[in-house]
Design a protein around this motif. Structure first.
Motif, mmCIF file in Angstrom:
data_model
loop_
_atom_site.group_PDB
_atom_site.id
_atom_site.type_symbol
_atom_site.label_atom_id
_atom_site.label_comp_id
_atom_site.label_asym_id
_atom_site.label_seq_id
_atom_site.Cartn_x
_atom_site.Cartn_y
_atom_site.Cartn_z
ATOM 1 N N ARG A 380 -0.819 178.044 79.474
ATOM 2 C CA ARG A 380 -1.033 176.729 78.967
ATOM 3 C C ARG A 380 -0.282 175.429 79.284
ATOM 4 O O ARG A 380 -0.303 174.217 78.813
ATOM 5 C CB ARG A 380 -0.531 176.831 77.131
ATOM 6 N N GLU A 381 1.190 175.521 79.319
ATOM 7 C CA GLU A 381 2.600 174.674 80.117
ATOM 8 C C GLU A 381 2.369 174.289 81.163
ATOM 9 O O GLU A 381 2.255 172.986 81.073
ATOM 10 C CB GLU A 381 3.589 175.978 80.028
ATOM 11 N N ALA A 382 0.806 175.253 82.098
ATOM 12 C CA ALA A 382 1.032 174.853 83.640
ATOM 13 C C ALA A 382 -0.390 173.581 83.480
ATOM 14 O O ALA A 382 -0.494 172.577 83.682
ATOM 15 C CB ALA A 382 0.582 175.482 84.251
ATOM 16 N N TRP A 383 -0.994 174.001 82.374
ATOM 17 C CA TRP A 383 -2.222 172.882 82.376
ATOM 18 C C TRP A 383 -1.896 171.615 81.719
ATOM 19 O O TRP A 383 -2.494 170.198 81.992
ATOM 20 C CB TRP A 383 -3.469 173.436 80.892
ATOM 21 N N LEU A 384 -1.360 171.842 80.945
ATOM 22 C CA LEU A 384 -0.349 170.350 80.164
ATOM 23 C C LEU A 384 0.299 169.973 80.769
ATOM 24 O O LEU A 384 0.012 167.905 80.950
ATOM 25 C CB LEU A 384 0.051 170.875 79.006
ATOM 26 N N ASP A 385 0.552 170.221 81.911
ATOM 27 C CA ASP A 385 1.882 170.359 83.114
ATOM 28 C C ASP A 385 1.084 169.024 83.621
ATOM 29 O O ASP A 385 1.461 168.193 83.974
ATOM 30 C CB ASP A 385 2.390 170.354 83.734
ATOM 31 N N ALA A 386 -0.857 170.043 84.765
ATOM 32 C CA ALA A 386 -0.985 169.119 85.726
ATOM 33 C C ALA A 386 -2.063 167.595 84.890
ATOM 34 O O ALA A 386 -1.906 166.171 84.960
ATOM 35 C CB ALA A 386 -2.114 170.063 85.910
ATOM 36 N N LEU A 387 -2.015 168.303 83.159
ATOM 37 C CA LEU A 387 -3.035 166.798 82.887
ATOM 38 C C LEU A 387 -2.433 165.993 82.617
ATOM 39 O O LEU A 387 -2.469 164.731 82.513
ATOM 40 C CB LEU A 387 -3.471 167.730 81.385
ATOM 41 N N GLU A 388 -1.111 166.292 82.037
ATOM 42 C CA GLU A 388 0.067 165.359 82.259
ATOM 43 C C GLU A 388 0.230 164.024 82.945
ATOM 44 O O GLU A 388 0.209 162.744 83.404
ATOM 45 C CB GLU A 388 1.704 165.583 81.552
ATOM 46 N N ARG A 389 0.938 165.149 84.714
ATOM 47 C CA ARG A 389 1.004 164.262 85.292
ATOM 48 C C ARG A 389 -0.160 162.846 86.284
ATOM 49 O O ARG A 389 -0.596 162.524 86.289
ATOM 50 C CB ARG A 389 0.319 165.376 86.870
ATOM 51 N N GLU A 390 -1.582 163.943 85.968
ATOM 52 C CA GLU A 390 -2.639 163.473 86.529
ATOM 53 C C GLU A 390 -3.234 162.063 85.054
ATOM 54 O O GLU A 390 -3.655 160.555 85.961
ATOM 55 C CB GLU A 390 -3.877 164.066 86.482
ATOM 56 N N TYR A 391 -2.641 161.887 84.219
ATOM 57 C CA TYR A 391 -3.087 161.239 82.819
ATOM 58 C C TYR A 391 -2.081 159.740 83.668
ATOM 59 O O TYR A 391 -2.532 158.826 83.924
ATOM 60 C CB TYR A 391 -2.884 161.378 81.628
ATOM 61 N N VAL A 392 -1.130 160.849 83.915
ATOM 62 C CA VAL A 392 -0.080 159.227 84.112
ATOM 63 C C VAL A 392 -0.021 158.446 85.439
ATOM 64 O O VAL A 392 -0.012 157.053 85.221
ATOM 65 C CB VAL A 392 1.589 159.481 84.068
ATOM 66 N N ARG A 419 9.991 158.020 82.249
ATOM 67 C CA ARG A 419 10.708 159.760 82.234
ATOM 68 C C ARG A 419 9.474 159.859 83.084
ATOM 69 O O ARG A 419 9.700 161.224 84.056
ATOM 70 C CB ARG A 419 10.850 159.649 80.568
ATOM 71 N N LEU A 420 8.117 160.219 82.476
ATOM 72 C CA LEU A 420 6.610 160.363 83.186
ATOM 73 C C LEU A 420 7.077 160.639 84.493
ATOM 74 O O LEU A 420 6.424 161.765 85.505
ATOM 75 C CB LEU A 420 5.792 160.813 82.560
ATOM 76 N N ILE A 421 7.719 159.149 85.214
ATOM 77 C CA ILE A 421 7.155 158.401 86.686
ATOM 78 C C ILE A 421 8.049 160.176 87.018
ATOM 79 O O ILE A 421 7.843 160.416 88.415
ATOM 80 C CB ILE A 421 6.892 157.290 86.413
ATOM 81 N N ARG A 422 9.209 160.053 87.004
ATOM 82 C CA ARG A 422 10.439 160.501 87.300
ATOM 83 C C ARG A 422 10.046 161.855 87.535
ATOM 84 O O ARG A 422 10.178 162.865 88.542
ATOM 85 C CB ARG A 422 12.397 159.929 86.931
ATOM 86 N N LYS A 423 9.620 162.434 86.539
ATOM 87 C CA LYS A 423 8.988 163.993 86.216
ATOM 88 C C LYS A 423 8.281 164.499 87.124
ATOM 89 O O LYS A 423 8.721 165.954 87.666
ATOM 90 C CB LYS A 423 8.679 163.976 84.657
ATOM 91 N N HIS A 424 7.171 163.559 87.239
ATOM 92 C CA HIS A 424 6.470 164.257 87.786
ATOM 93 C C HIS A 424 6.315 163.706 88.785
ATOM 94 O O HIS A 424 5.456 164.117 90.277
ATOM 95 C CB HIS A 424 4.770 163.858 87.619
ATOM 96 N N GLY A 425 7.580 162.747 89.879
ATOM 97 C CA GLY A 425 7.691 162.736 91.173
ATOM 98 C C GLY A 425 6.270 161.587 91.862
ATOM 99 O O GLY A 425 6.309 161.360 92.766
ATOM 100 N N LEU A 426 5.994 160.004 90.840
ATOM 101 C CA LEU A 426 5.140 159.736 91.369
ATOM 102 C C LEU A 426 5.401 158.604 91.608
ATOM 103 O O LEU A 426 6.716 158.317 91.546
ATOM 104 C CB LEU A 426 4.517 159.320 90.029
#
Length: 426
Positions: A380-392, A419-426
């Motif tokens: 669940r955590e992996a899915w949410l993390d991947a979805l969050e990164r792809e969404y942003v 914050r999400l940009i920094r978190k996912h290295g975008l």
């Protein structure tokens, strides 16, 4: 020429009259442009704006609402003659019969700014009066209107032009980092402070500090900035010594600080300290005359000019991303052609990528498949993390990297997107 709005009202202090040309705030705060002594009136209650298409009244998130002829409004155009109500106070509003002249800049340029519309030439004339002073300036306007260019124009036309212009993006830095960035820090003030460092305000000595997106300033930092504005001294983080500074403050925001004041998200005293000289940059949809001249300016030297039909079509578009979106449109028109660029602007989509490129750009689907082999909680955590990164990532692609527009689409605060940009290295 423009007809002013004449106001008459009676409150606890007696009978009053006022003329409005441009913008004015109605409120019970002592520094409100139209002060109303009424406990039922919010400190910053409503705003009046005299424009070419009439007089507009906008509620600023007041506690008791704003009314025209007994009808509560959020934003509305006032009739030629009407009765307004704020709190328990009635104001008689009437357009002046004779128009008054409006100062317009004689050219279509002011420093790095470009515009031939009456709205921009009026702004240029105001900038020419504001720049020579040393007063604090608040630049307001929608995302993409060019607020930083306005700040640079004021600095370059000021007596401080030979000094530095130091820019601080208040939305891009975490709270702890922002304080040290503004005020500096002593050696050992916090983990990683291996040496003393001057902040942005000290670094701008003899010049100008520009606080971009000042509406994102955390409440904990606001009183410290207020003390700097009042005392013209800075205390570095971890020090007790106050250092005198000789700087001018400019700030900008796409948010309405007056509404934030009413919501308790921004200090009223800091707002009035920042808005000594308020300036508003009009959105591009209110100055369509500027679109052709901006298009010509943005087309790179050596590239073919845009066809007349594309320019005419562009002038009819609302350009909700303002000048930034228009500049992106020109880059796309040079790369893909005007017709394709107009279609992309209408749909808000990015150019279609080849199938191989699309597959390579979507590795997150593989991550989701791999997560199926993990325990449920980890999956669940992996899915949410991947979805969050792809969404942003896709949101930023859709808005050409415009963080404010992406945040508005996502329905979140701009600082959260950073914050999400920094978190996912975008």
């Amino acid at each position: 020429m423009r007809r002013k709005l004449e106001l008459r009202w009676t409150d606890a202090r007696g009978a009053h009259t006022a003329s409005v040309d441009g913008r004015a705030v109605i409120g019970s705060a002592p520094d409100a442009g139209i002060g109303v002594a009424d406990p039922a009136v919010s400190r910053l209650h409503a705003e009046l704006e005299v424009r070419e298409d009439g007089v507009w009244l906008r509620d600023l998130g007041s506690k008791n609402g704003t009314f025209i002829e007994g009808v509560q409004v959020v934003v509305a155009r006032i009739p030629e003659r009407a009765q307004l109500r704020v709190g328990s106070t009635l104001l008689a509003a009437e357009r002046a019969s004779a128009p008054s002249p409006v100062d317009l800049w004689p050219g279509d340029r002011f420093g790095p700014l470009l515009g031939r519309s009456a709205a921009m030439r009026e702004l240029f004339a105001r900038l020419a009066r504001v720049a020579p002073t040393d007063s604090t300036v608040l630049i307001q306007g929608e995302t993409g209107t060019g607020k930083e260019l306005v700040a640079r124009a004021v600095h370059e036309a000021s007596p401080r032009a030979s000094g530095p212009l130091v820019v601080v993006d208040c939305a891009a830095l975490p709270e702890g980092v922002l304080e040290a960035e503004l005020f500096g820090h002593a050696k050992g003030a916090f983990t990683g402070a291996v040496g003393a460092r001057a902040g942005a305000i000290e670094s701008a000595e003899g010049g100008t500090v520009f606080l971009d997106e000042v509406g994102e300033l955390p409440l904990s930092v606001q009183p410290k900035l207020l003390r700097v504005l009042e005392s013209r001294t800075v205390r570095r983080v971890g020090e007790t010594q106050h250092r005198a500074v000789n700087v001018r403050f400019l700030s900008a925001t796409h948010r309405d600080l007056r509404t934030m004041v009413n919501d308790g998200a921004f200090r009223e005293d800091l707002y009035f300290r920042l808005a000594v000289l308020p300036l508003t940059v009009p959105p591009l949809r209110e100055r369509s005359d500027d679109v052709p001249v901006l298009l010509e300016h943005f087309v790179p030297r050596g590239s073919a000019a845009l066809p007349p039909e594309a320019i005419a079509e562009a002038a009819r578009r609302p350009w909700l991303g303002n000048v930034r979106e228009l500049r992106n449109f020109v880059e796309r028109a040079v790369a893909f052609g005007a017709r394709e660029a107009l279609a992309m602007a209408a749909s808000g989509r990015a150019p279609a990528a080849p199938a191989a490129q699309t597959a390579a750009a979507a590795p997150w689907t593989g991550e989701l498949a791999a997560a199926l082999d993990r325990p449920l909680r980890d999956a669940r955590e992996a899915w949410l993390d991947a979805l969050e990164r792809e969404y942003v990532r896709r949101l930023l692609e859709r808005h050409s990297g415009n963080v404010s527009a992406a945040a508005a689409t996502a329905g979140v605060d701009r600082t959260y997107v950073y914050r999400l940009i920094r978190k996912h290295g975008l």
